[in-house]
Scaffold this active site. Structure first.
Site, PDB file in Angstrom:
ATOM      1  N   GLU A  74       0.871  -1.259  -0.144  1.00 31.33           N
ATOM      2  CA  GLU A  74       0.037   0.075  -0.001  1.00 31.33           C
ATOM      3  C   GLU A  74       0.770   1.349   0.065  1.00 31.33           C
ATOM      4  O   GLU A  74       0.716   2.295   0.673  1.00 31.33           O
ATOM      5  CB  GLU A  74      -0.922   0.131   1.153  1.00 31.33           C
ATOM      6  CG  GLU A  74      -1.980  -1.160   1.269  1.00 31.33           C
ATOM      7  CD  GLU A  74      -3.007  -1.217   2.345  1.00 31.33           C
ATOM      8  OE1 GLU A  74      -2.842  -0.603   3.393  1.00 31.33           O
ATOM      9  OE2 GLU A  74      -4.092  -1.743   1.995  1.00 31.33           O
ATOM     10  N   ASP A 120      -8.564  -9.107   3.884  1.00 32.00           N
ATOM     11  CA  ASP A 120      -8.148  -8.097   4.754  1.00 32.00           C
ATOM     12  C   ASP A 120      -9.255  -7.916   5.917  1.00 32.00           C
ATOM     13  O   ASP A 120     -10.250  -7.032   6.007  1.00 32.00           O
ATOM     14  CB  ASP A 120      -8.158  -6.687   4.105  1.00 32.00           C
ATOM     15  CG  ASP A 120      -7.783  -5.685   4.971  1.00 32.00           C
ATOM     16  OD1 ASP A 120      -6.972  -5.932   6.030  1.00 32.00           O
ATOM     17  OD2 ASP A 120      -7.647  -4.332   4.618  1.00 32.00           O
ATOM     18  N   GLU A 177     -12.733  -2.881  11.967  1.00 31.13           N
ATOM     19  CA  GLU A 177     -12.738  -2.030  10.808  1.00 31.13           C
ATOM     20  C   GLU A 177     -13.445  -2.583   9.967  1.00 31.13           C
ATOM     21  O   GLU A 177     -14.527  -1.479   9.383  1.00 31.13           O
ATOM     22  CB  GLU A 177     -11.193  -2.258  10.040  1.00 31.13           C
ATOM     23  CG  GLU A 177     -11.388  -1.645   8.627  1.00 31.13           C
ATOM     24  CD  GLU A 177      -9.927  -1.565   8.018  1.00 31.13           C
ATOM     25  OE1 GLU A 177      -8.971  -2.071   8.617  1.00 31.13           O
ATOM     26  OE2 GLU A 177      -9.721  -1.115   7.042  1.00 31.13           O
TER      27      GLU A 177
HETATM   28  C1  GCU Z   1      -6.258  -2.550   6.059  1.00 29.71           C
HETATM   29  C2  GCU Z   1      -6.608  -1.050   6.519  1.00 29.71           C
HETATM   30  C3  GCU Z   1      -5.343   0.064   6.244  1.00 29.71           C
HETATM   31  C4  GCU Z   1      -4.161  -0.565   6.849  1.00 29.71           C
HETATM   32  C5  GCU Z   1      -3.860  -1.879   6.030  1.00 29.71           C
HETATM   33  C6  GCU Z   1      -2.649  -2.725   6.819  1.00 29.71           C
HETATM   34  O1  GCU Z   1      -5.870  -2.303   4.380  1.00 29.71           O
HETATM   35  O2  GCU Z   1      -7.570  -0.432   5.703  1.00 29.71           O
HETATM   36  O3  GCU Z   1      -5.918   1.260   6.882  1.00 29.71           O
HETATM   37  O4  GCU Z   1      -2.975   0.284   6.838  1.00 29.71           O
HETATM   38  O5  GCU Z   1      -4.776  -2.759   6.146  1.00 29.71           O
HETATM   39  O6  GCU Z   1      -3.012  -3.746   7.444  1.00 29.71           O
HETATM   40  O7  GCU Z   1      -1.432  -2.214   6.452  1.00 29.71           O
END
Ligand code: GCU
Length: 684
Positions: free
Chosen positions: A291, A370, A398
């Protein structure tokens, strides 16, 4: 004001039953502590506070054994001082303990015995748990060892005070880019964590932004040291999430290439510096190449190169690198049907088995996507016999109602831990991978993303405290029954009223299923508002880059992950599971749409069609949410008004929001499929 909400499961309410008070007082009037350390001090303080509150006495505290009725604290080191006490420390592990009541003609003693001081502290909390639940103490002979070595909490706190995916206020650690001054709050958090056996914490978000990158520099290390010493007193080691590109970000080098000698040297010096401040520093938690976070891929290196470079730096000090496997392409083209996000972690990491250093642990999310309300178990568990693995759960809700809906996750976690990987043939559950007993792992365990913030009740929804409690207890011992954990928690949090116990227990234990009923069906996941992940939005992610699709059209729905006709994901499991998921005949209903694309008229094992199942569960789910609220209202006069009203408000929101879910999901699929509800209920 908010005393009871804040105290969570460490209420230590005054005991009314006079006979019981008298009985407990027999031991509680004297606390004798043979060991002496900050951890023992914490045990002593906790006992002192708790016993004074529960029994209305001031225990006498001393450091030697006198021939009086007492509670004695000692670790293995003090064994020689324990006259004639017949105990075998070999039956417990490093963090284990024994609690033993020894009664002679003259007096009676409760021994709290740990192999190390942390064990003594856990024993003290165990004793207090028994007393809060009004158990008899006169014949105790308890032997306890945690099944998991690393029992960890991950804070996703940013230094500006925000919490990534936090639903209970702001950070208790930071505010406006500096450390919080409210150290008492951090200490109370440490008490809560330690009382359920947590022994490690990472104190900043895995997404390490600009300011937090400085946590490993001399400007902020003194503050980290302060926090670490609070946790240390409760047997908890402090870890930091680090920015993989710190060498660049902090302005020292122009590369973060893990094989570059200067980069290696930089991290070695960095480790030295950190350990000068914090000699028992736990290590680094790393989100890399995930990400948009930096990582070794930039330099054409792999995850083993990246992790090992850090591991070498920490190794001389006994530090760990916890390397996250949440690595996938988050810039997918939705038109691209060959990429399946679910495959990503396994595809990236499995080929690297055996290449990681001994002090690296791979931290793997429970599922391949996730933290959905329901998804398959990650096929990576058990697939890397030569690489330390640990579990990552998400206590913060979440995707499971964000602590506005009730969703007790212990039953979900248990299902996952009990899942048979077949890694070593039948009877190879995930829990035996992550507790290190299946393969010769040097390090292993379970971590979870915390659900607390500075709300006065810690967790927003007061009943969400049960998730934090349950996480700790289950991590200590994954074999505990969900019912046992639940009852323990209720007793300590709300007291001994039978109706209260019965109703809350029913509410908690059914809540995950209820939440699943009115949200996304049959394991397909997502269908939430993008970014926020709260509330229904069936196509919210359908045409986006995140790789999270359901492929609903007018004929059917689901993701074909089979080898035969789909993405081939099912092949990542061991044979027995591959076969189970591959075939429509054996794939469990609750994961049907996770593994298969089927027509709406496909008949489930339950006998109903997919479309009818969607309608049924969504109508049921709302009804069940209403029942949650009804149950709660039966407790009106039995719960203090603040907690009663707080929880009632949340349950009311849940009821009305569940209707939003029901109607949007049902309407969407009615419009897509054109198939009417057999029972003719209202669909818009
Ligand atoms: C999910 C979450 C993110 C977080 C990511 C992670 O995608 O929405 O906010 O940073 O997990 O676990 O790194």
């Amino acid at each position: 004001n908010h005393k009871e909400s804040y105290a969570a499961w460490l209420q230590y309410k005054k005991i009314d039953d006079a006979a019981l008070v008298k009985e407990y007082q027999k031991w509680a009037s004297n606390i004798e502590s043979l060991a002496d350390s900050i951890v023992i001090q914490s045990a002593q303080n906790e006992l002192n506070t708790a016993l004074s509150l529960m029994l209305d006495i001031q225990p006498k505290i001393s450091s030697d054994i006198k021939p009086v009725n007492s509670i004695v604290l000692a670790s293995m080191k003090e064994l020689n001082l324990l006259d004639k006490l017949d105990v075998d420390f070999d039956q417990i592990n490093e963090d284990g303990y024994m609690i033993k009541t020894v009664t002679s003609d003259e007096n009676s003693t409760i021994y709290l015995l740990g192999k190390r001081d942390a064990g003594v502290l856990y024993a003290a909390f165990h004793l207090l748990r028994l007393m809060q639940n009004r158990e008899k103490l006169d014949h105790l002979n308890i032997v306890e060892s945690p099944k998991n070595q690393l029992r960890m909490i991950n804070q996703w706190d940013n230094m500006d005070g925000s919490i990534e995916r936090g639903y209970a206020g702001k950070s208790i650690f930071y505010k406006d880019d500096v450390f919080s001054e409210e150290l008492n709050r951090i200490q109370d958090y440490a008490r809560l964590l330690s009382s359920v056996g947590i022994n490690a914490i990472s104190i900043n978000n895995v997404n390490v932004h600009q300011v937090e990158t400085n946590l490993i520099t001399s400007s902020l290390l003194p503050k980290v040291t302060e926090v670490a010493s609070i946790f240390r007193a409760y047997g908890i080691k402090t870890f930091l999430s680090i920015n993989y590109a710190s060498t660049i970000q902090l302005g020292d080098l122009d590369t973060a290439d893990p094989l570059d000698p200067e980069v290696k040297e930089w991290w070695k010096n960095k480790a030295k510096e950190i350990y000068r401040f914090i000699p028992d520093f736990g290590g680094f938690l790393v989100k890399a190449d995930s990400e948009h976070r930096p990582g070794p891929f930039t330099y054409n290196r792999n995850h083993a190169d990246g992790a090992n470079m850090l591991a070498e730096a920490l190794e001389p000090f006994g530090g760990l690198v916890i390397w996250r496997c949440f690595v996938y392409n988050c810039l997918q083209d939705w038109r691209d049907r060959s990429t399946d996000r679910a495959r990503a972690a396994y595809d990236h990491f499995k080929p690297l088995d055996g290449q990681f250093h001994e002090n690296v642990i791979l931290q793997i999310k429970n599922g391949p996507m996730d933290f959905q309300v329901r998804e398959a178990v990650s096929p990576l568990f058990g697939a890397m016999p030569q690489t330390n693995q640990m579990m990552e759960f998400q206590v913060t809700q979440e995707y499971t109602g964000q602590q506005r809906h009730l969703c007790y996750l212990v039953p979900q976690w248990k299902e996952i831990l009990d899942f048979d990987t077949y890694a070593n043939g039948e009877g190879s559950p995930v829990k035996q991978v992550v507790d290190g007993s299946m393969f010769p792992y040097r390090y292993s365990g379970i971590a979870a993303v915390s659900n607390i913030g500075n709300d006065y009740n810690w967790t927003g929804h007061t009943l969400a405290q049960a998730n934090l409690y349950g996480f700790g207890r289950l991590t200590w011992n994954p074999d505990l029954e969900a019912e046992t954990i639940t009852n323990e928690w209720i007793g300590q949090t709300f007291g001994q009223d039978e109706l209260v116990n019965e109703q809350i227990s029913q509410m908690l234990l059914k809540s995950w299923e209820i939440y699943e009923h009115y949200t996304s069906p049959l394991g397909v996941g997502w269908m939430v508002n993008p970014h926020y992940h709260y509330g229904p939005n069936v196509d919210g992610y359908e045409y986006s880059v995140w790789g999270t699709y359901h492929f609903a059209d007018c004929h059917g729905i689901g993701v074909d992950r089979t080898v035969q006709t789909g993405t081939g994901y099912t092949a990542q499991y061991f044979k027995e599971n591959t076969e189970m998921y591959e075939s429509l005949d054996t794939c469990p209903d609750e994961l049907l749409l996770f593994f298969h694309h089927v027509p709406y008229t496909h008949k489930l094992k339950s006998g109903v069609t997919v479309i009818q199942h969607i309608y049924n569960t969504h109508f049921e789910g709302v009804q069940e949410a209403e029942e949650l609220k009804e149950r709660w209202t039966t407790l009106k006069d039995r719960i203090n008004s603040e907690r009663y009203e707080d929880i009632l408000n949340r349950l009311e929101e849940q009821v009305s929001h569940s209707k939003e879910w029901r109607d949007i999901i049902n309407t969407y699929f009615y419009r897509k499929s054109g198939i009417a509800d057999e029972q003719n209920r209202k669909i818009y």
